[in-house]
Design a protein around this motif. Structure first.
Motif, PDB file in Angstrom:
ATOM      1  N   ASN A   2      49.321  54.215 -52.334  1.00 22.71           N
ATOM      2  CA  ASN A   2      49.155  53.398 -51.144  1.00 22.71           C
ATOM      3  C   ASN A   2      49.253  51.911 -51.496  1.00 22.71           C
ATOM      4  OD1 ASN A   2      48.706  55.603 -49.488  1.00 22.71           O
ATOM      5  ND2 ASN A   2      46.499  55.596 -49.868  1.00 22.71           N
ATOM      6  N   LYS A   3      49.921  51.174 -50.623  1.00 24.42           N
ATOM      7  CA  LYS A   3      50.026  49.734 -50.822  1.00 24.42           C
ATOM      8  C   LYS A   3      48.653  49.106 -50.570  1.00 24.42           C
ATOM      9  CE  LYS A   3      52.582  45.701 -49.212  1.00 24.42           C
ATOM     10  NZ  LYS A   3      53.550  45.181 -48.236  1.00 24.42           N
ATOM     11  N   GLU A   4      48.240  48.226 -51.460  1.00 24.38           N
ATOM     12  CA  GLU A   4      46.938  47.582 -51.321  1.00 24.38           C
ATOM     13  C   GLU A   4      46.930  46.668 -50.097  1.00 24.38           C
ATOM     14  OE1 GLU A   4      44.208  44.203 -53.569  1.00 24.38           O
ATOM     15  OE2 GLU A   4      45.973  45.018 -54.577  1.00 24.38           O
ATOM     16  N   LYS A   5      45.925  46.851 -49.246  1.00 23.20           N
ATOM     17  CA  LYS A   5      45.788  45.979 -48.076  1.00 23.20           C
ATOM     18  C   LYS A   5      45.088  44.686 -48.501  1.00 23.20           C
ATOM     19  CE  LYS A   5      43.839  49.201 -45.543  1.00 23.20           C
ATOM     20  NZ  LYS A   5      43.194  49.896 -44.401  1.00 23.20           N
ATOM     21  N   ASP A  44      41.676  44.952 -45.545  1.00 23.42           N
ATOM     22  CA  ASP A  44      40.713  45.955 -46.005  1.00 23.42           C
ATOM     23  C   ASP A  44      39.268  45.474 -45.869  1.00 23.42           C
ATOM     24  OD1 ASP A  44      40.263  48.521 -47.171  1.00 23.42           O
ATOM     25  OD2 ASP A  44      39.729  47.527 -49.043  1.00 23.42           O
ATOM     26  N   ASN A  97      36.486  41.331 -58.554  1.00 29.67           N
ATOM     27  CA  ASN A  97      36.791  42.631 -57.948  1.00 29.67           C
ATOM     28  C   ASN A  97      38.225  43.103 -58.189  1.00 29.67           C
ATOM     29  OD1 ASN A  97      34.274  43.347 -56.175  1.00 29.67           O
ATOM     30  ND2 ASN A  97      34.641  41.163 -55.822  1.00 29.67           N
ATOM     31  N   GLU A  98      38.989  42.281 -58.913  1.00 28.00           N
ATOM     32  CA  GLU A  98      40.380  42.599 -59.231  1.00 28.00           C
ATOM     33  C   GLU A  98      41.248  42.764 -57.976  1.00 28.00           C
ATOM     34  OE1 GLU A  98      40.324  45.966 -61.906  1.00 28.00           O
ATOM     35  OE2 GLU A  98      39.628  44.718 -63.570  1.00 28.00           O
ATOM     36  N   TRP A  99      40.986  41.901 -56.982  1.00 28.58           N
ATOM     37  CA  TRP A  99      41.823  41.901 -55.787  1.00 28.58           C
ATOM     38  C   TRP A  99      43.111  41.138 -56.112  1.00 28.58           C
ATOM     39  CZ3 TRP A  99      37.221  39.557 -52.677  1.00 28.58           C
ATOM     40  CH2 TRP A  99      36.274  40.552 -52.423  1.00 28.58           C
ATOM     41  N   LYS A 100      44.227  41.653 -55.718  1.00 28.89           N
ATOM     42  CA  LYS A 100      45.521  41.032 -56.012  1.00 28.89           C
ATOM     43  C   LYS A 100      46.280  40.585 -54.763  1.00 28.89           C
ATOM     44  CE  LYS A 100      45.147  41.600 -60.447  1.00 28.89           C
ATOM     45  NZ  LYS A 100      44.896  40.431 -61.305  1.00 28.89           N
ATOM     46  N   HIS A 101      45.783  40.949 -53.600  1.00 25.79           N
ATOM     47  CA  HIS A 101      46.470  40.607 -52.357  1.00 25.79           C
ATOM     48  C   HIS A 101      45.439  40.001 -51.405  1.00 25.79           C
ATOM     49  CE1 HIS A 101      49.489  41.957 -49.013  1.00 25.79           C
ATOM     50  NE2 HIS A 101      49.366  40.647 -49.112  1.00 25.79           N
TER      51      HIS A 101
END
Length: 201
Positions: A2-5, A44, A97-101
């Motif tokens: 799934n593509k990260e939201k 998200d 949190n290692e969020w990339k988007h």
């Protein structure tokens, strides 16, 4: 896979000018835009980092609009008073949190300064971040057309536009922004007072 939201940062302004226990109209527009993104599963989570009193009002409003979303979908770190601090705090949360988007949601006249702070703060090309205006987000839905048209005439919108013109002025704007953290305890009070004076003229 799934593509990260994206994770959204909600830019905050001030409290209601009439003394009601709620965010001001410009903040409520941002909250409404973030809520629509969340409802339509375009994001998200929603992050709020402004000072505790303003955060409390915004979280309360989001919970009403979204009919009590999952606790883990509202990331609350109440500590910032400036746009620079909001972006810096968002970067810290993203790294932890290692969020990339990522996206940020703010008023259209505030967007140039938001983008400048993003450029100065996010230098890691592995993180995708964009700034979106609340009016652009809400313009996708016809039910908000009248609200957005009326917003252009709001005193709050005019005073924010005036503030942004000053803060985007070379030298003067940077001097004010560099001093803002030194007056963090009174910054919101002084800003509110100044806006009230402008909006009564």
């Amino acid at each position: 896979m799934n593509k990260e939201k994206p994770i959204a940062l909600l830019h905050s302004y001030l409290a209601d000018r009439e003394g009601k226990n709620r965010p001001d109209r410009l903040s409520r527009i941002n909250i409404l835009a973030a809520a629509e993104l969340y409802r339509h599963e375009e994001i998200d989570k929603i992050c709020i980092t402004v000072t505790p009193k303003l955060t409390e009002m915004q979280v309360k409003r989001l919970k009403i609009l979204l009919n009590n979303p999952r606790d883990e979908d509202l990331i609350v770190k109440p500590q910032t008073v400036t746009t620079r601090e909001e972006i810096s705090s968002f970067k810290s949360l993203a790294g932890k949190n290692e969020w990339k988007h990522l996206i940020t949601v703010g008023n259209s006249v505030h967007l140039p300064r938001i983008k400048r702070e993003i450029k100065n703060t996010f230098k890691d090309n592995s993180v995708k971040i964009e700034a979106r205006s609340s009016s652009e987000i809400l313009s996708q839905y016809p039910r908000y057309f009248n609200l957005l048209n009326n917003m252009n005439n709001w005193p709050e919108q005019h005073s924010l536009s005036f503030q942004e013109k000053i803060l985007n002025t070379p030298i003067v704007g940077e001097l004010i922004l560099s001093m803002a953290p030194l007056f963090s305890q009174t910054k919101i009070f002084l800003q509110t007072l100044g806006f009230k004076i402008l909006e009564k003229r």
